[in-house]
Scaffold this motif. Structure first.
Motif, PDB file in Angstrom:
ATOM      1  N   LEU A  58      15.242  13.117   6.294  1.00  0.00           N
ATOM      2  CA  LEU A  58      15.535  13.407   7.696  1.00  0.00           C
ATOM      3  C   LEU A  58      16.313  12.261   8.338  1.00  0.00           C
ATOM      4  CD1 LEU A  58      12.185  15.039   8.887  1.00  0.00           C
ATOM      5  CD2 LEU A  58      14.360  16.186   8.438  1.00  0.00           C
ATOM      6  N   VAL A  59      15.920  11.014   8.036  1.00  0.00           N
ATOM      7  CA  VAL A  59      16.633   9.863   8.583  1.00  0.00           C
ATOM      8  C   VAL A  59      18.055   9.811   8.039  1.00  0.00           C
ATOM      9  CG1 VAL A  59      16.710   7.340   8.643  1.00  0.00           C
ATOM     10  CG2 VAL A  59      14.544   8.518   9.020  1.00  0.00           C
ATOM     11  N   LEU A  60      18.226  10.105   6.760  1.00  0.00           N
ATOM     12  CA  LEU A  60      19.570  10.117   6.173  1.00  0.00           C
ATOM     13  C   LEU A  60      20.455  11.162   6.848  1.00  0.00           C
ATOM     14  CD1 LEU A  60      18.833   9.673   2.355  1.00  0.00           C
ATOM     15  CD2 LEU A  60      20.017   8.068   3.857  1.00  0.00           C
TER      16      LEU A  60
ATOM     17  N   ILE B 194      21.129  13.730  -2.574  1.00  0.00           N
ATOM     18  CA  ILE B 194      20.844  14.231  -3.923  1.00  0.00           C
ATOM     19  C   ILE B 194      19.675  13.475  -4.554  1.00  0.00           C
ATOM     20  CG2 ILE B 194      21.758  14.458  -6.256  1.00  0.00           C
ATOM     21  CD1 ILE B 194      24.505  14.950  -5.069  1.00  0.00           C
ATOM     22  N   ARG B 195      19.708  12.130  -4.483  1.00  0.00           N
ATOM     23  CA  ARG B 195      18.644  11.342  -5.105  1.00  0.00           C
ATOM     24  C   ARG B 195      17.269  11.654  -4.531  1.00  0.00           C
ATOM     25  NH1 ARG B 195      15.369   7.629  -4.094  1.00  0.00           N
ATOM     26  NH2 ARG B 195      16.206   7.365  -2.007  1.00  0.00           N
ATOM     27  N   PRO B 196      17.080  11.571  -3.189  1.00  0.00           N
ATOM     28  CA  PRO B 196      15.753  11.904  -2.672  1.00  0.00           C
ATOM     29  C   PRO B 196      15.393  13.372  -2.890  1.00  0.00           C
ATOM     30  CG  PRO B 196      17.296  11.566  -0.866  1.00  0.00           C
ATOM     31  CD  PRO B 196      17.978  11.112  -2.110  1.00  0.00           C
ATOM     32  N   GLY B 197      16.408  14.264  -2.940  1.00  0.00           N
ATOM     33  CA  GLY B 197      16.127  15.672  -3.203  1.00  0.00           C
ATOM     34  C   GLY B 197      15.562  15.883  -4.597  1.00  0.00           C
ATOM     35  N   ILE B 198      16.172  15.210  -5.587  1.00  0.00           N
ATOM     36  CA  ILE B 198      15.667  15.301  -6.961  1.00  0.00           C
ATOM     37  C   ILE B 198      14.278  14.683  -7.048  1.00  0.00           C
ATOM     38  CG2 ILE B 198      16.031  14.492  -9.325  1.00  0.00           C
ATOM     39  CD1 ILE B 198      19.033  14.672  -8.820  1.00  0.00           C
ATOM     40  N   GLN B 199      14.110  13.543  -6.387  1.00  0.00           N
ATOM     41  CA  GLN B 199      12.794  12.888  -6.391  1.00  0.00           C
ATOM     42  C   GLN B 199      11.741  13.792  -5.776  1.00  0.00           C
ATOM     43  OE1 GLN B 199      12.239   8.610  -5.369  1.00  0.00           O
ATOM     44  NE2 GLN B 199      10.986   9.365  -3.660  1.00  0.00           N
ATOM     45  N   LEU B 200      12.087  14.489  -4.704  1.00  0.00           N
ATOM     46  CA  LEU B 200      11.137  15.385  -4.050  1.00  0.00           C
ATOM     47  C   LEU B 200      10.728  16.521  -4.981  1.00  0.00           C
ATOM     48  CD1 LEU B 200       9.628  16.198  -1.466  1.00  0.00           C
ATOM     49  CD2 LEU B 200      11.678  17.463  -0.774  1.00  0.00           C
ATOM     50  N   ALA B 201      11.714  17.095  -5.689  1.00  0.00           N
ATOM     51  CA  ALA B 201      11.415  18.190  -6.617  1.00  0.00           C
ATOM     52  C   ALA B 201      10.488  17.712  -7.737  1.00  0.00           C
ATOM     53  CB  ALA B 201      12.710  18.755  -7.196  1.00  0.00           C
ATOM     54  N   ILE B 202      10.764  16.522  -8.280  1.00  0.00           N
ATOM     55  CA  ILE B 202       9.926  15.972  -9.358  1.00  0.00           C
ATOM     56  C   ILE B 202       8.512  15.701  -8.842  1.00  0.00           C
ATOM     57  CG2 ILE B 202       9.589  14.008 -10.914  1.00  0.00           C
ATOM     58  CD1 ILE B 202      12.618  13.778 -11.101  1.00  0.00           C
TER      59      ILE B 202
END
Length: 431
Positions: free
Chosen positions: A130-132, A143-151
């Motif tokens: 959200l801050v990003l 992309i990075r935090p999105g992948i981390q969230l999915a994992i």
């Protein structure tokens, strides 16, 4: 003849073991797969490295902001950007600490501890995204935090096999209890008596959807009757469908916060609803302005009965007001006392065989709608900022959801890039 008794957890456990001889032993369950341990090591390294890298970045960014603030922010006043950036730094530090603890837990086979920390990481990762969005919009940095969230979501369910087995047993018991509750007319209610409604995904999702729709109707009527008599204005807040998500999320907050207070004093319900609704309205307005330069409502200049300036509107910079906080309070009272019981009866008319499959499909559609709405707003913002579409996704939105379409769809919203506080290069915008 006595009715058959409901099976216990132990009986379900035994029957499951009888049916499935391949269930792992407790010794095997304690072993975390090697691949997940590798991910834990990467999380540990990531958390350790984040602190010094973040410190260097803060120094460079702070120096650049002092030397040339206009070169970093679209808005010439960088104060709000600095505040948002500081909040982002605090979230990143918390996320780094949680990553270190999470990585150590995985490496040391502390499965339950890792499962608990994963929920903390899910919260910090969502906050980081959200801050990003507020600082940089929607781009590759997500992309990075999105992948981390999915994992993390996957690991929170699978990292502890025993917890996974417990969930399966609880699901079977809950299915039996739901069937019994449906027969007694108590489906969706909190059977333990701690609150009015059971706070599960099924109930909360349909509360969100129905209130997105009802809230849009209420706001449209209010605008036609009070704000601009006789004039219709599309007050929709999503790209597709008759939905206004601020009312959906507001209803979720009200439901969760007031669930234990449904028998409380009406004044207490009113006050809690007013505070929650007003703060949520102000936070949403702030997010939209910082991230997209979008202003959908502004109560600046509001007065109390025309006698003196509204102190709430003054404090929150027009993002909410005393009148609308009182409206949130009244809506919360009506919601928990009258609407929610009837809504439960309505959503429980969904046929049993379609109950979960229909909810899953609708949840995916609503998620896609939300993501596309944010992307469309971001591309609209960039077009108004003079940034040419280069990525395929930007060209897609420029073709099918151009400025005229967006202005017609979001008639109550105005986007002015200079009101945003994104950290981006003016040189890039000039190109």
């Amino acid at each position: 003849m006595d009715a058959p008794s409901k099976p216990t957890v132990e009986q379900l456990d035994d029957s499951k073991n009888d049916l499935d001889p391949n269930i792992s032993t407790p010794e095997e369950q304690k072993k975390i797969p090697f691949v997940i341990k590798v991910y834990g090591l990467l999380c540990l390294i990531d958390g350790i490295v984040t602190a010094p890298v973040l410190g260097i970045f803060m120094l460079v960014w702070g120096w650049a902001l002092v030397v040339d603030p206009a070169g970093l922010s679209v808005n010439i006043d960088p104060t709000l950007t600095v505040i948002t950036f500081t909040i982002g730094v605090a979230i990143t530090v918390a996320n780094a600490i949680a990553l270190v603890v999470f990585g150590i837990s995985l490496l040391r086979n502390h499965r339950r501890h890792a499962a608990l920390i994963s929920h903390v990481l899910i919260a910090t990762t969502i906050a980081e995204m959200l801050v990003l969005i507020m600082l940089q919009g929607i781009g590759s940095e997500l992309i990075r935090p999105g992948i981390q969230l999915a994992i993390l979501v996957a690991l929170s369910v699978t990292v502890d096999p025993s917890l996974n087995q417990e969930r399966e047993l609880q699901r079977q018991l809950r299915d039996l209890e739901d069937r019994e509750a449906a027969e007694k007319g108590m489906l969706g209610r909190d059977l333990e008596g701690k609150g009015f409604i059971e706070l599960n995904f099924f109930n909360l999702f349909w509360v969100f959807v129905v209130c997105c729709f009802l809230g849009l109707i209420i706001e449209t009527i209010y605008h036609m009757v009070v704000v601009d008599p006789g004039v219709y204005q599309d007050r929709a807040g999503m790209l597709f469908g008759p939905f206004s998500p601020i009312y959906g999320f507001g209803a979720l907050l009200m439901t969760i916060a007031l669930n234990r207070f449904y028998k409380a004093n009406p004044i207490l319900i009113f006050v809690v609803s007013a505070v929650i609704g007003g703060l949520f309205e102000a936070a949403t307005s702030l997010f939209m302005q910082i991230g997209f330069g979008a202003v959908a409502w502004d109560y600046s200049g509001s007065t109390i009965f025309g006698l003196f300036p509204d102190p709430i509107a003054e404090i929150f910079g027009g993002r909410t007001s005393t009148l609308f906080m009182c409206m949130w309070g009244a809506l919360g009272f009506v919601w928990i006392k009258l609407c929610l019981p009837r809504l439960l009866k309505l959503i429980n008319l969904i046929p049993w065989k379609l109950r979960y499959s229909l909810t899953a499909v609708c949840a995916v559609l609503m998620l896609v709608n939300g993501v596309m709405t944010l992307q469309a707003l971001d591309c609209w913002y960039e077009r108004l900022s003079g940034v040419n579409a280069t990525a395929p996704v930007e060209e897609f939105y420029a073709k099918y959801f151009d400025n005229d379409y967006m202005q017609h769809r979001f008639q109550s919203m105005e986007i002015t890039p200079e009101d945003s506080n994104r950290v981006e290069s003016n040189a890039a915008a000039a190109n």
